[in-house]
Design an enzyme around this catalytic site. Structure first.
Site, PDB file in Angstrom:
ATOM      1  N   ASN A  50       0.861  -1.186   0.000  1.00 12.33           N
ATOM      2  CA  ASN A  50       0.000   0.000   0.000  1.00 12.33           C
ATOM      3  C   ASN A  50       0.897   1.236   0.000  1.00 12.33           C
ATOM      4  O   ASN A  50       1.491   1.577   1.015  1.00 12.33           O
ATOM      5  CB  ASN A  50      -0.894  -0.034   1.248  1.00 12.33           C
ATOM      6  CG  ASN A  50      -1.777   1.196   1.364  1.00 12.33           C
ATOM      7  OD1 ASN A  50      -1.826   2.023   0.459  1.00 12.33           O
ATOM      8  ND2 ASN A  50      -2.467   1.320   2.491  1.00 12.33           N
TER       9      ASN A  50
ATOM     10  N   LYS B 281       0.011   4.263  -0.240  1.00 15.26           N
ATOM     11  CA  LYS B 281      -0.667   5.416   0.370  1.00 15.26           C
ATOM     12  C   LYS B 281      -0.447   6.660  -0.511  1.00 15.26           C
ATOM     13  O   LYS B 281      -0.369   6.530  -1.733  1.00 15.26           O
ATOM     14  CB  LYS B 281      -0.182   5.609   1.807  1.00 15.26           C
ATOM     15  CG  LYS B 281      -0.286   4.302   2.612  1.00 15.26           C
ATOM     16  CD  LYS B 281      -0.080   4.466   4.088  1.00 15.26           C
ATOM     17  CE  LYS B 281      -0.227   3.112   4.774  1.00 15.26           C
ATOM     18  NZ  LYS B 281      -0.122   3.158   6.212  1.00 15.26           N
TER      19      LYS B 281
ATOM     20  N   HIS C 168      -9.612   0.885   5.254  1.00 14.15           N
ATOM     21  CA  HIS C 168      -8.307   1.163   5.872  1.00 14.15           C
ATOM     22  C   HIS C 168      -8.497   2.146   7.032  1.00 14.15           C
ATOM     23  O   HIS C 168      -9.305   3.070   6.949  1.00 14.15           O
ATOM     24  CB  HIS C 168      -7.338   1.742   4.826  1.00 14.15           C
ATOM     25  CG  HIS C 168      -5.922   1.734   5.326  1.00 14.15           C
ATOM     26  ND1 HIS C 168      -5.452   2.655   6.225  1.00 14.15           N
ATOM     27  CD2 HIS C 168      -4.903   0.879   5.075  1.00 14.15           C
ATOM     28  CE1 HIS C 168      -4.182   2.372   6.504  1.00 14.15           C
ATOM     29  NE2 HIS C 168      -3.831   1.296   5.824  1.00 14.15           N
TER      30      HIS C 168
ATOM     31  N   GLU D 180      -6.853   4.583   8.032  1.00 12.85           N
ATOM     32  CA  GLU D 180      -6.641   6.005   7.723  1.00 12.85           C
ATOM     33  C   GLU D 180      -7.916   6.610   7.122  1.00 12.85           C
ATOM     34  O   GLU D 180      -8.258   7.755   7.411  1.00 12.85           O
ATOM     35  CB  GLU D 180      -5.436   6.154   6.781  1.00 12.85           C
ATOM     36  CG  GLU D 180      -4.138   5.947   7.550  1.00 12.85           C
ATOM     37  CD  GLU D 180      -3.012   5.314   6.748  1.00 12.85           C
ATOM     38  OE1 GLU D 180      -3.051   5.355   5.515  1.00 12.85           O
ATOM     39  OE2 GLU D 180      -2.085   4.778   7.386  1.00 12.85           O
TER      40      GLU D 180
ATOM     41  N   GLU E  46      -5.042  -4.967  10.560  1.00 13.66           N
ATOM     42  CA  GLU E  46      -4.012  -3.952  10.755  1.00 13.66           C
ATOM     43  C   GLU E  46      -4.276  -3.209  12.058  1.00 13.66           C
ATOM     44  O   GLU E  46      -5.056  -2.234  12.078  1.00 13.66           O
ATOM     45  CB  GLU E  46      -4.025  -2.952   9.602  1.00 13.66           C
ATOM     46  CG  GLU E  46      -3.812  -3.564   8.235  1.00 13.66           C
ATOM     47  CD  GLU E  46      -3.328  -2.520   7.223  1.00 13.66           C
ATOM     48  OE1 GLU E  46      -2.197  -2.652   6.743  1.00 13.66           O
ATOM     49  OE2 GLU E  46      -4.084  -1.574   6.943  1.00 13.66           O
TER      50      GLU E  46
ATOM     51  N   GLY F 263       2.696   2.331  10.815  1.00 14.63           N
ATOM     52  CA  GLY F 263       3.633   3.446  10.682  1.00 14.63           C
ATOM     53  C   GLY F 263       4.343   3.819  11.969  1.00 14.63           C
ATOM     54  O   GLY F 263       4.947   4.882  12.060  1.00 14.63           O
TER      55      GLY F 263
ATOM     56  N   SER G 211       3.709  -2.029  10.342  1.00 20.08           N
ATOM     57  CA  SER G 211       5.166  -2.086  10.556  1.00 20.08           C
ATOM     58  C   SER G 211       5.766  -3.448  10.214  1.00 20.08           C
ATOM     59  O   SER G 211       6.719  -3.897  10.875  1.00 20.08           O
ATOM     60  CB  SER G 211       5.523  -1.669  11.986  1.00 20.08           C
ATOM     61  OG  SER G 211       5.119  -0.331  12.212  1.00 20.08           O
TER      62      SER G 211
HETATM   63  P1  13P Z   1       3.129   0.416   7.641  1.00 16.81           P
HETATM   64  O1  13P Z   1       3.686  -0.871   7.054  1.00 16.81           O
HETATM   65  O2  13P Z   1       3.855   1.638   7.151  1.00 16.81           O
HETATM   66  O3  13P Z   1       3.024   0.345   9.131  1.00 16.81           O
HETATM   67  O4  13P Z   1       1.635   0.571   7.074  1.00 16.81           O
HETATM   68  C1  13P Z   1       0.771  -0.504   7.158  1.00 16.81           C
HETATM   69  C2  13P Z   1      -0.461  -0.160   6.407  1.00 16.81           C
HETATM   70  O5  13P Z   1      -1.220   0.709   6.806  1.00 16.81           O
HETATM   71  C3  13P Z   1      -0.730  -0.884   5.161  1.00 16.81           C
HETATM   72  O6  13P Z   1      -2.012  -0.646   4.689  1.00 16.81           O
END
Ligand code: 13P
Length: 251
Positions: free
Chosen positions: A9, A11, A96, A98, A167, A173, A213
């Site tokens: 992803n 983003k 997701h 976010e 997740e 992150g 992560s």
């Molecule tokens: P990270 O691997 O940067 O923690 O992000 C995970 C994520 O949100 C994948 O959709």
């Protein structure tokens, strides 16, 4: 048999030149993708067409990060599942954390987005995960059940076409990964809920991904868990070396 999946992803990262370079760098790596594995990249909408062309000879697939619930109409700035399907996009992220947080996407909207994707023939990767406070006060299983319940309204055929990504928000992150035991425990729970609702065959055939992560150091340990069928990778998917290494950690 469910497939192992490694998904990247991106983003809101990488301009088109950087995106093309990353894909070209990935293509130079000797990534082995057999029938039991899917590798999927989720770039920005504006990269989809270019990268689909670039990956035409490759087994790497392309997915979108979002879709609008409606098929068409006066929704300035939005992209529908039908439009994505016309580009031969195979997968789309839904739910997701976010988007749940910044775009206030709730159960009702997510359910409509899923329906739009099923209608367009695109496979959703349905994301869910608890915040740190839920884990600390012990309500994380209840919350995951609530989030997963969007799928309980769907048909067997639709759920069969869905991938679920766990997740935990506190791991996204942050550099703080769920332990492999925590990931396995939650994945087993999600699979048991799918089994209760849709039966053993669908539960066993659904790929459950871990995200948060995940990196070259912890991927193998996470992916070795019985109910962890791969990963949804954020930061580490922006580096060809790291992402290729994570793909190689799946077997
Ligand atoms: P990270 O691997 O940067 O923690 O992000 C995970 C994520 O949100 C994948 O959709």
């Amino acid at each position: 048999m469910r497939k192992k999946i490694v998904a990247g992803n991106w983003k809101m990262n990488l301009d088109i030149h950087q995106g093309e370079t990353l894909v070209q760098d990935l293509l130079k790596k000797d990534i082995v993708i057999n029938d039991a594995i899917e590798v999927i990249l989720f770039p920005s909408f504006i990269h989809l067409s270019t990268l689909i062309d670039l990956l035409q000879e490759s087994e790497i697939k392309i997915g979108a990060q979002n879709n609008h619930p409606m098929e068409s109409g006066a929704f300035t700035g939005e992209v529908s599942a039908t439009m994505l399907a016309s580009l031969n996009v195979n997968f789309c992220l839904v739910g997701h954390s976010e988007r749940r947080t910044y775009n206030h996407e709730n159960h009702e909207v997510l359910s409509k987005k899923l329906d739009a994707l099923y209608h367009a023939g695109i496979r959703p990767i349905y994301c869910l995960g608890e915040h740190l406070e839920h884990r600390e006060n012990g309500s994380h299983f209840e919350l995951i059940k609530q989030q997963l319940s969007v799928l309980f309204e769907k048909s067997n055929a639709q759920v069969e076409n869905t991938v679920v990504a766990y997740e935990p928000v506190w791991a996204i992150g942050t550099g703080k990964t769920a332990s492999s035991a925590q990931a396995q425990e939650m994945h087993a729970y999600i699979r048991s809920l799918l089994q209760d609702k849709f039966g053993n065959e669908i539960a066993q055939n659904t790929s459950l991904l871990y995200g948060g992560s995940c990196n070259p150091k912890n991927a193998k340990e996470l992916f070795s868990q019985k109910d962890v069928d791969g990963g949804l990778i954020g930061g580490a998917s922006l580096n060809a070396e790291d992402f290729a290494y994570i793909i190689s950690a799946i077997d």
